[in-house]
Design an enzyme around this catalytic site. Structure first.
Site, PDB file in Angstrom:
ATOM      1  CE  LYS A 261      37.770  89.256 -86.856  1.00  0.00           C
ATOM      2  NZ  LYS A 261      36.699  89.572 -87.824  1.00  0.00           N
ATOM      3  NE  ARG A 296      31.947  85.491 -84.042  1.00  0.00           N
ATOM      4  CZ  ARG A 296      33.135  84.925 -84.215  1.00  0.00           C
ATOM      5  NH1 ARG A 296      34.237  85.691 -84.258  1.00  0.00           N
ATOM      6  NH2 ARG A 296      33.250  83.615 -84.356  1.00  0.00           N
TER       7      ARG A 296
END
Length: 317
Positions: A261, A296
């Site tokens: 991210k 995840r």
């Protein structure tokens, strides 16, 4: 006292307030209901008893996802990749047919179904043994995927985007993952603000859990996700990561999605999302240190190796 029935323990709690300074108190001074949620073993989901961390591998079947868009957008390539993800050590495969990055193109339901459902069916026909999660905001996509073999409805809107989502989850009895995110995904990074990011996200998830229970979805089927990177600044993301243990108070397993991210790029200077694996693993291991049950990830083999070493270093404490 044991944290969420897992291998970690605590002997004090921190009391957070919107109006007063945080304070640390002994566990005996904490409310009984909160202690029960903090300490009780989480209900098993899809056979997972949460005795060890669960790795969810990402399989994006989109042309425009932020880090791997276009790599696996044909059914054949996606099925091959899904089987490889299982081989690399993933316990769950999360399939997404719509990019949720800021500014991503709108995808209609028919297109999303056409991207996702054949991959779910293809993986099941190919002998995939691990559960499949479908990453979608649409009830129709979820229902079609569940009929094809998916077992988790993973919704970045916490089942609020589509009015039919609650009914689909309740009727099918699948596990659901409720993530915190703003209503406007396209403009979510324009100027995100919170009174208190930890308490605001907590309150939102608590409200969505209550809504799910009222719709007939058992708390034993619910997983929560704080939504790192969704309508959050770097400071917001760091505050959530540093305070993740707070969310055990919701009484549900916690999923953490930090892989590749933007905040990792901001901290490391790495602009190429595909090269943010080391930072992703560092953030994931911090989540595991705070008792998170599911991580995840995109870099499955590397993360599975890191988790194996991390578990060995924890020993039997």
């Amino acid at each position: 006292m044991p944290l969420a029935g897992g291998p970690f323990w605590f002997d004090r709690v921190e009391v957070l307030s919107r109006s007063e300074q945080a304070q640390s108190v002994a566990t005996g001074d904490a409310p009984t209901e909160i202690l029960k949620r903090l300490t009780s073993p989480r209900a098993p989901v899809l056979g997972f008893d949460w005795a060890r961390p669960v790795v969810m591998g990402v399989l994006n079947v989109t042309p425009d996802s932020f880090s791997d868009g276009g790599k696996f957008h044909t059914v054949e390539k996606a099925v091959v990749r899904g089987l490889a993800i299982e081989h690399y050590g993933a316990d769950i495969i999360d399939i997404g047919g719509e990019s949720t990055r800021p500014g991503a193109d709108h995808v209609n339901e028919a297109t999303e179904v056409a991207r996702v459902v054949p991959v779910v069916a293809g993986l099941k026909m190919s002998g995939l043994k691990v559960p499949i999660s479908v990453d979608t905001r649409r009830a129709g996509v979820a229902r079609a995927s569940i009929l094809a073999g998916a077992a988790i409805f993973n919704d970045v809107s916490a089942l609020s985007h589509d009015l039919g989502s609650l009914a689909v989850a309740a009727e099918t009895g699948v596990a659901v993952c409720l993530m915190h995110s703003p209503d406007d995904l396209a403009g979510m990074q324009d100027d995100p603000r919170y009174d208190d990011v930890l308490l605001d996200v907590y309150d939102h998830l608590e409200e969505r859990i209550a809504t799910c229970e009222a719709a007939g979805i058992s708390r034993a089927k619910i997983i929560v996700d704080v939504g790192i990177g969704f309508g959050k600044t770097l400071a917001h993301n760091l505050a959530l990561l540093q305070g993740l243990s707070l969310f055990h108070g919701l009484g549900c397993p916690i999923l953490l999605g930090v892989s590749r991210k933007r905040f990792i790029g901001a901290l490391s200077g790495e602009k190429d999302a595909s090269r943010r694996g080391p930072g992703s693993i560092a953030a994931a291991l911090e989540g595991l240190r705070q008792g998170v049950q599911i991580i995840r990830v995109h870099d499955i083999a590397e993360t599975a190796q890191a988790v194996a070493v991390w578990r060995a270093l924890q020993g039997t404490r």
